[in-house]
Design a protein around this motif. Structure first.
Motif, PDB file in Angstrom:
ATOM      1  N   UNK A 427       0.801  -1.209   0.000  1.00 50.38           N
ATOM      2  CA  UNK A 427       0.000   0.000   0.000  1.00 50.38           C
ATOM      3  C   UNK A 427       0.834   1.259   0.000  1.00 50.38           C
ATOM      4  N   UNK A 428       0.192   2.390  -0.263  1.00 54.50           N
ATOM      5  CA  UNK A 428       0.911   3.632  -0.525  1.00 54.50           C
ATOM      6  C   UNK A 428       1.672   4.152   0.683  1.00 54.50           C
ATOM      7  N   UNK A 429       1.255   3.783   1.909  1.00 49.97           N
ATOM      8  CA  UNK A 429       1.965   4.267   3.089  1.00 49.97           C
ATOM      9  C   UNK A 429       3.294   3.545   3.304  1.00 49.97           C
ATOM     10  N   UNK A 430       3.473   2.401   2.640  1.00 52.97           N
ATOM     11  CA  UNK A 430       4.659   1.575   2.884  1.00 52.97           C
ATOM     12  C   UNK A 430       5.782   1.923   1.900  1.00 52.97           C
ATOM     13  N   UNK A 431       6.051   3.190   1.721  1.00 54.95           N
ATOM     14  CA  UNK A 431       7.056   3.611   0.737  1.00 54.95           C
ATOM     15  C   UNK A 431       8.286   4.216   1.402  1.00 54.95           C
ATOM     16  N   UNK A 432       8.580   3.748   2.611  1.00 52.66           N
ATOM     17  CA  UNK A 432       9.741   4.260   3.324  1.00 52.66           C
ATOM     18  C   UNK A 432      10.500   3.146   4.004  1.00 52.66           C
ATOM     19  N   UNK A 433      11.116   3.463   5.141  1.00 48.15           N
ATOM     20  CA  UNK A 433      11.927   2.501   5.856  1.00 48.15           C
ATOM     21  C   UNK A 433      11.097   1.537   6.670  1.00 48.15           C
ATOM     22  N   UNK A 434      11.576   0.292   6.726  1.00 46.29           N
ATOM     23  CA  UNK A 434      10.929  -0.760   7.515  1.00 46.29           C
ATOM     24  C   UNK A 434      11.972  -1.277   8.497  1.00 46.29           C
ATOM     25  N   UNK A 435      11.826  -0.932   9.765  1.00 50.01           N
ATOM     26  CA  UNK A 435      12.848  -1.273  10.751  1.00 50.01           C
ATOM     27  C   UNK A 435      12.899  -2.765  11.034  1.00 50.01           C
ATOM     28  N   UNK A 467      30.181  -3.629   7.917  1.00 45.44           N
ATOM     29  CA  UNK A 467      30.273  -2.774   9.103  1.00 45.44           C
ATOM     30  C   UNK A 467      29.733  -1.379   8.812  1.00 45.44           C
ATOM     31  N   UNK A 468      30.042  -0.848   7.643  1.00 46.32           N
ATOM     32  CA  UNK A 468      29.546   0.471   7.275  1.00 46.32           C
ATOM     33  C   UNK A 468      28.021   0.469   7.158  1.00 46.32           C
ATOM     34  N   UNK A 469      27.457  -0.563   6.593  1.00 44.59           N
ATOM     35  CA  UNK A 469      25.994  -0.662   6.501  1.00 44.59           C
ATOM     36  C   UNK A 469      25.385  -0.724   7.898  1.00 44.59           C
ATOM     37  N   UNK A 470      25.964  -1.507   8.754  1.00 42.14           N
ATOM     38  CA  UNK A 470      25.476  -1.684  10.126  1.00 42.14           C
ATOM     39  C   UNK A 470      25.514  -0.366  10.896  1.00 42.14           C
ATOM     40  N   UNK A 471      26.587   0.345  10.755  1.00 40.63           N
ATOM     41  CA  UNK A 471      26.763   1.562  11.552  1.00 40.63           C
ATOM     42  C   UNK A 471      25.972   2.756  11.029  1.00 40.63           C
ATOM     43  N   UNK A 472      25.352   2.612   9.879  1.00 35.26           N
ATOM     44  CA  UNK A 472      24.564   3.718   9.332  1.00 35.26           C
ATOM     45  C   UNK A 472      23.055   3.500   9.444  1.00 35.26           C
ATOM     46  N   UNK A 473      22.656   2.454  10.156  1.00 33.52           N
ATOM     47  CA  UNK A 473      21.231   2.289  10.483  1.00 33.52           C
ATOM     48  C   UNK A 473      20.923   3.160  11.694  1.00 33.52           C
ATOM     49  N   UNK A 474      19.984   4.096  11.540  1.00 30.46           N
ATOM     50  CA  UNK A 474      19.646   5.035  12.618  1.00 30.46           C
ATOM     51  C   UNK A 474      18.500   4.464  13.464  1.00 30.46           C
ATOM     52  N   UNK A 475      18.868   3.529  14.324  1.00 31.99           N
ATOM     53  CA  UNK A 475      17.865   2.886  15.168  1.00 31.99           C
ATOM     54  C   UNK A 475      17.129   3.905  16.035  1.00 31.99           C
ATOM     55  N   UNK A 476      17.867   4.876  16.525  1.00 31.66           N
ATOM     56  CA  UNK A 476      17.244   5.853  17.422  1.00 31.66           C
ATOM     57  C   UNK A 476      16.240   6.749  16.705  1.00 31.66           C
ATOM     58  N   UNK A 477      16.376   6.931  15.382  1.00 31.81           N
ATOM     59  CA  UNK A 477      15.382   7.708  14.639  1.00 31.81           C
ATOM     60  C   UNK A 477      14.009   7.039  14.740  1.00 31.81           C
ATOM     61  N   UNK A 478      14.000   5.708  14.707  1.00 29.05           N
ATOM     62  CA  UNK A 478      12.732   4.969  14.692  1.00 29.05           C
ATOM     63  C   UNK A 478      12.107   4.876  16.089  1.00 29.05           C
ATOM     64  N   UNK A 479      12.677   5.625  16.996  1.00 27.35           N
ATOM     65  CA  UNK A 479      12.017   5.823  18.282  1.00 27.35           C
ATOM     66  C   UNK A 479      10.984   6.941  18.179  1.00 27.35           C
ATOM     67  N   UNK A 480      10.999   7.701  17.143  1.00 25.24           N
ATOM     68  CA  UNK A 480      10.152   8.856  16.827  1.00 25.24           C
ATOM     69  C   UNK A 480      10.558  10.087  17.641  1.00 25.24           C
ATOM     70  N   UNK A 481      10.599   9.965  18.965  1.00 27.41           N
ATOM     71  CA  UNK A 481      11.022  11.087  19.817  1.00 27.41           C
ATOM     72  C   UNK A 481      12.006  10.557  20.864  1.00 27.41           C
ATOM     73  N   UNK A 482      12.834  11.424  21.421  1.00 32.88           N
ATOM     74  CA  UNK A 482      13.801  10.967  22.428  1.00 32.88           C
ATOM     75  C   UNK A 482      13.168  10.402  23.692  1.00 32.88           C
ATOM     76  N   UNK A 486       8.748   3.324  22.749  1.00 29.20           N
ATOM     77  CA  UNK A 486       8.780   2.240  21.771  1.00 29.20           C
ATOM     78  C   UNK A 486       9.722   2.560  20.611  1.00 29.20           C
ATOM     79  N   UNK A 487      10.125   1.516  19.910  1.00 29.14           N
ATOM     80  CA  UNK A 487      10.573   1.633  18.531  1.00 29.14           C
ATOM     81  C   UNK A 487       9.341   1.475  17.646  1.00 29.14           C
ATOM     82  N   UNK A 488       9.404   2.095  16.449  1.00 26.78           N
ATOM     83  CA  UNK A 488       8.275   2.020  15.521  1.00 26.78           C
ATOM     84  C   UNK A 488       8.705   1.332  14.225  1.00 26.78           C
ATOM     85  N   UNK A 489       7.748   0.656  13.628  1.00 29.18           N
ATOM     86  CA  UNK A 489       8.005  -0.235  12.500  1.00 29.18           C
ATOM     87  C   UNK A 489       8.397   0.542  11.242  1.00 29.18           C
ATOM     88  N   UNK A 490       7.666   1.625  10.915  1.00 27.18           N
ATOM     89  CA  UNK A 490       7.820   2.298   9.619  1.00 27.18           C
ATOM     90  C   UNK A 490       8.042   3.804   9.782  1.00 27.18           C
TER      91      UNK A 490
END
Length: 750
Positions: A427-435, A467-482, A486-490
Motif C-alpha cells: 500500500x501507498x503508506x509503505x514507501x519508506x523505511x521498515x525497521x 560494518x559500514x551498513x550496520x553503523x549507518x542504520x539510525x535505530x534511534x530515529x525509529x524511536x520517533x522522539x527521544x 517504543x521503537x516504531x516499525x515504519x
C-alpha cells in the motif's frame, strides 16, 4: 509428440497451428515466472484428484462430474504431463450445468494477462458434434458470473463449436478464440486482459453424456514459426531417499517453451518404455521425481519443447536409484533443497531473495534476504557452494544494498531487484523505511560478517562494507522522539509516521530492540527493552490483546499451562511458530533471560511443544493433523495470508512445514518425525525443487503453488543451529552483541 494414458505416442496433430508464449529465458538459473504467469490460466494441477481452482455445479436433470464441488483431474490423458482437467457432462432439457476454471491465485501475481487470443487444447475419447459442445463465458471475477464490483465484468457466451467444428475422437485439438470476439455481457465493459476465470456451461440439451479433456489454457498471441530445438545435454540423475533429482544443461533458443521429463522404471532404456512424468519451465534445469519408496531404479530422458508443442530428440539416458538415507543425510538433503531458493532462485541482478516464487520477479524482500544470507553461510559450510562463490554472491548483495534507497538507514520492505527502487507492495503508506525487515537483514549481515572474516582482500572488503551498513542504520530515529517508550516499525519521507505501529512483544520483532541497543553509532537505551518490547503500559496491554484475542499474556508474561506445558512469555498458546524463529536465527535464545523468563530457549521450546500438542488434540477436527503433522505458523492458505496459530481464531486447517522444521533446535525428535511425514508420506505433492512446498491444507485439498522467501531459509538455518550451532556462534561472536547483553543485564538486575 502428444501424451495419452501417460505413454509416448506418435503425434497426430503436427499439422495444427498452436499457441505461443513469449517467455524471457534468463541465462542464469533465476526464474522468469512473472512472464509465464502473464499468459497461463491452467497447465497442471498440484493435486491429482480434483483441481482446487475450479468450481462445478449442475441443476435439474443435467449432470456434471464433480469431486467435492470441483472438476476432476485426469492423470492418464494430458497434453503436458502430469495431468489435465476432465470435463464430463450431460445436458438435459430444463437443466443446467457450469464448470469454472480460475487462474491460480498467489501473492504478487501480475493482474493483467497478455495476448490477443484464448488458446486451449481438447481431447475427446468419443466424437462430439460442434452443436453439442458447451458455451464459454470469460469473467473478470473469480467466483460465478455476477459482477462483484467495478471493474468486474463478463463476456457474452461463445459457442465452443464455432471454433472447433466437430471434435474427432482420440486426438488433441487446439482451440483458438480471438479475444476480440468476447463482447461484454455485463453492465461494464469487458476487458479480457483481466480475465480471472473461464466458465464452460450447458449448450444444446441433447441428453447425451460427453467428455472432454482440457489442457494448456492460456492467453497469448499467435505462435512464431516452428523451429528445431536441440535436445538437452548432460542429463544426470541423483537418487535420494524417496525421490530422484534430474538435472541438465540448458537449451538456449528463444523458441524453448518447456522441458518434458520422461521416466522408465527398471526398464532397459528402450524408448517405448519411457513415459512422460512432468514438465519444467525454461530457466529451471532441475526436476524432482518423487518415487515414494527406496530401492527403485529409474532411467530418465528429457526433451525440449517449443511453443507449438513440438519436441526435440531425446537427451542421453541418465539413471539413479532411491535408497534409504540416515537421519543425518536426510537433514543435509533438506537443507540443500531449501538453500536452492536463495542460490538459484535469487534475483540475478541484486542477489537478493525474491518475496515468493512464482510471483512478481521484480520484487525482492529485505527481511527474506537477511534470512537467505544466513542460508548462504550454511551452504558454504556444508559444501553446497564454494567459499569463493559465497563471497561473490554476498559482494553482489552488498553492492546492491549500498546503492539502494535508505530512510534514516533503514531499507524498505520491498525493492525492485533490478533498479533498487522502493516498491510499496502493501500500500501507498509503505514507501519508506521498515525497521523490522532491516533488523532481519542486519541479523544475517552481522552473522556472515564474522564468518567471512578471513585474510583475503575480498573478505576483508566485505567485512568493512558490512560494518559500514550496520553503523549507518539510525535505530534511534525509529524511536520517533527521544522520550518515546517504543521503537516504531515504519517511517516514510512522504507519510512520516502514518503507519504508527509500535514494536511490542512477544512476537517476531525482538531482534529490532536487541540490535538497536547493540548499535555502536545510533543506539537506543537498554531501558527501551522494558518500556517497549515488554512494556506494561495500557497501550502495550491493549496491543497484545488486540491481535491475539486473549488476555492471557497481555502483560507479556503469561504463566499459564496449555496441554500440560507452561508458557512463561507469550500471548495465549504462544502464537505462530515464526515468533520463535525469526529473531533467533542468529541470536542464540540460550543467551537471554529477563524478568519474565529464565530461558528464552526453553520458552521457545514450550511454544513449539504446545503447537504440536494442539495439532494432536485437533480441537477443530481438521484433516491431516497429528503427532507428525504440525507446524502452525504464518503462510498463505486457501483463503490468503493467515498467521496460523494454535487457537480458535487463527487455526484454519493449514499446516506450514517451516513451522515444525525450523523448530529443530527446540524439538529435534518431533521435528524429524514431522519431516519424514512431510517428505516420505506427502512428498508426491509436497516435495519440489526448493524442498517442501510452503503450506498445505488437507481439509481443503489445497497445496501452496508458491515458495516463500521468509519460510525456506529458517529451515536451513535452524537445522544448522541444531546440528552445529554455526549461525548462532557467528552472530553471537560480534562484539556489539556481547556489549548489548551486558547493558541489558544491568537493566534487568535493577
Amino acid at each position: 509428440m502428444n501424451f495419452v494414458a501417460g505413454k509416448l505416442r506418435p503425434s497426430r496433430t503436427q499439422h495444427f497451428l498452436v499457441l505461443a508464449v513469449v517467455l524471457c529465458v534468463l541465462a542464469s538459473l533465476a526464474h522468469a515466472t512473472s512472464d509465464y504467469y502473464r499468459h497461463v490460466i491452467f497447465d497442471n494441477s498440484l493435486t491429482p484428484d480434483d483441481y482446487f481452482y475450479s468450481t462445478g455445479q449442475a441443476s435439474g436433470q443435467s449432470f456434471l462430474e464433480q469431486k467435492d464441488g470441483r472438476l476432476p483431474v485426469d492423470t492418464k490423458i494430458f497434453l503436458t504431463p502430469p495431468n489435465a482437467i476432465r470435463l464430463a457432462w450431460q445436458s438435459a432439457p430444463g437443466g443446467g450445468w457450469l464448470a469454472q476454471i480460475r487462474t491460480v491465485d498467489f501473492r504478487n501475481r501480475f493482474p493483467q494477462l497478455t495476448g490477443d487470443n484464448l488458446y486451449f487444447w481438447i481431447f475427446a475419447p468419443h466424437p462430439i458434434s460442434a452443436a453439442d459442445l458447451p458455451k464459454i463465458v470469460l469473467s473478470n471475477a473469480r467466483e460465478g458470473l455476477q459482477v462483484a464490483e467495478v471493474p468486474g465484468s463478463f463476456s457474452k457466451p461463445l459457442d465452443l463449436g464455432k471454433y472447433t467444428g466437430d471434435v474427432p475422437a482420440g486426438r488433441w485439438v487446439r482451440v483458438r478464440i480471438p479475444l476480440s470476439d468476447c463482447q461484454t455481457g455485463s453492465i461494464y465493459p469487458f476487458k479480457p486482459e483481466y480475465t480471472q476465470s473461464i466458465t464452460f456451461h450447458q449448450g444444446r440439451d441433447d441428453g447425451v453424456r460427453h467428455t472432454l479433456i482440457l489442457d494448456e489454457i492460456r492467453i497469448d498471441n499467435d505462435p512464431p514459426a516452428a523451429t528445431t530445438l536441440p535436445p538437452p545435454s548432460n542429463v544426470r540423475a541423483l537418487g535420494y531417499d524417496r525421490h530422484v533429482e534430474i538435472e541438465w544443461d540448458p537449451v538456449e533458443p528463444s523458441a524453448l517453451a518447456r522441458y518434458v521429463i520422461y521416466r522408465s522404471i527398471d526398464g532397459d532404456g528402450d524408448v517405448n518404455n519411457f513415459s512422460p512424468v512432468g514438465m519444467q519451465l525454461p530457466g529451471i534445469f532441475r526436476y524432482e521425481d518423487f518415487l515414494g519408496k527406496p530401492d527403485v531404479h529409474a532411467q530418465y530422458k528429457v526433451t525440449a519443447s517449443d511453443w507449438q508443442y513440438r519436441q526435440s530428440a531425446f537427451s542421453n539416458v541418465a539413471s539413479a536409484s532411491t535408497h534409504e538415507l540416515s537421519d543425518d543425510e536426510l537433514l543435509t538433503m533438506l537443507q540443500q533443497a531449501c538453500f536452492h531458493y536463495y542460490w538459484e532462485g535469487a534475483d540475478p541482478h541484486s542477489g537478493m531473495a525474491r518475496e515468493n516464487i512464482p510471483g512478481d520477479d521484480r520484487i525482492v524482500a529485505t527481511g527474506a534476504s537477511g534470512f537467505g544470507i544466513m542460508a548462504l553461510m550454511v551452504g558454504v559450510d556444508r559444501g553446497f557452494i564454494t567459499r569463493q562463490q559465497g563471497v561473490e554472491r554476498l559482494t553482489k548483495i552488498v553492492d546492491f544494498l549500498e546503492h539502494a534507497p535508505r530512510y534514516h538507514g533503514a531499507w524498505p520492505h520491498f525493492m525492485d531487484g533490478n533498479t533498487g527502487q522502493t516498491m510499496a507492495v502493501f500500500g501507498m503508506f509503505e514507501n519508506g523505511g521498515d525497521l523490522v525487515e532491516t533488523s532481519f537483514l542486519m541479523e544475517g549481515l552481522l552473522a556472515v560478517r564474522q564468518y567471512f572474516h578471513g585474510s583475503s582482500k575480498n573478505e576483508q572488503s566485505l567485512y568493512r562494507r558490512i560494518t559500514q551498513l550496520w553503523e549507518t542504520v539510525e535505530w534511534n530515529w525509529y524511536r520517533e522522539t527521544p522520550t518515546s517508550e517504543f521503537l516504531y516499525w515504519h517511517w516514510s519521507p512522504q507519510w512520516s509516521w502514518q503507519i504508527h505501529h509500535p514494536l511490542i512483544g512477544f512476537n517476531e520483532v525482538m531482534i529490532a530492540y536487541l540490535l538497536g541497543i547493540a548499535s555502536p553509532t545510533h543506539a537506543v537505551p537498554a531501558t527501551l527493552y522494558y518500556s517497549g518490547w515488554v512494556g506494561q503500559s495500557q497501550r502495550a496491554i491493549a496491543y497484545r490483546e488486540g491481535w491475539s484475542g486473549s488476555t492471557e499474556g497481555d502483560h507479556y508474561g503469561n504463566g499459564h499451562t496449555y496441554f500440560g506445558i507452561k508458557v512463561d512469555v507469550g500471548v495465549g498458546t504462544g502464537g505462530p511458530l515464526f515468533f520463535t524463529h525469526y529473531s533467533f536465527m542468529g541470536f542464540d535464545p540460550h543467551s537471554l533471560h529477563d524478568g519474565f523468563t529464565k530461558s528464552y530457549f526453553e520458552n521457545n521450546r514450550n511454544i513449539a511443544l504446545i503447537n504440536r500438542a494442539y495439532s494432536i488434540a485437533n480441537p477443530k477436527h481438521f484433516a491431516g493433523y497429528g503427532a507428525d503433522a504440525w507446524g502452525l505458523t504464518a503462510s498463505d492458505g486457501p483463503d490468503g495470508y493467515v498467521a496460523h496459530a494454535p487457537d480458535d481464531i487463527n487455526d484454519r486447517g493449514t499446516l506450514t512445514p517451516t513451522g515444525a522444521l525450523a523448530s529443530f533446535p527446540y524439538t529435534p525428535e518431533a521435528s524429524m518425525a514431522a519431516f519424514k511425514h512431510f517428505y516420505r508420506v506427502l512428498g508426491g505433492q509436497m516435495w519440489d525443487i526448493y524442498g517442501p512446498r510452503d503450506a498445505f491444507n488437507p481439509s481443503a485439498n489445497w497445496v501452496a503453488p508458491i515458495y516463500m522467501g521468509l519460510n525456506q531459509a529458517p529451515i536451513v538455518v535452524m537445522i544448522e543451529n541444531y546440528r552445529t550451532g554455526l549461525v548462532w556462534k557467528n552472530f553471537m561472536s560480534n562484539p556489539e552483541i556481547g556489549g548489548m547483553l551486558k547493558k541489558l543485564g544491568e537493566v534487568t538486575a535493577k
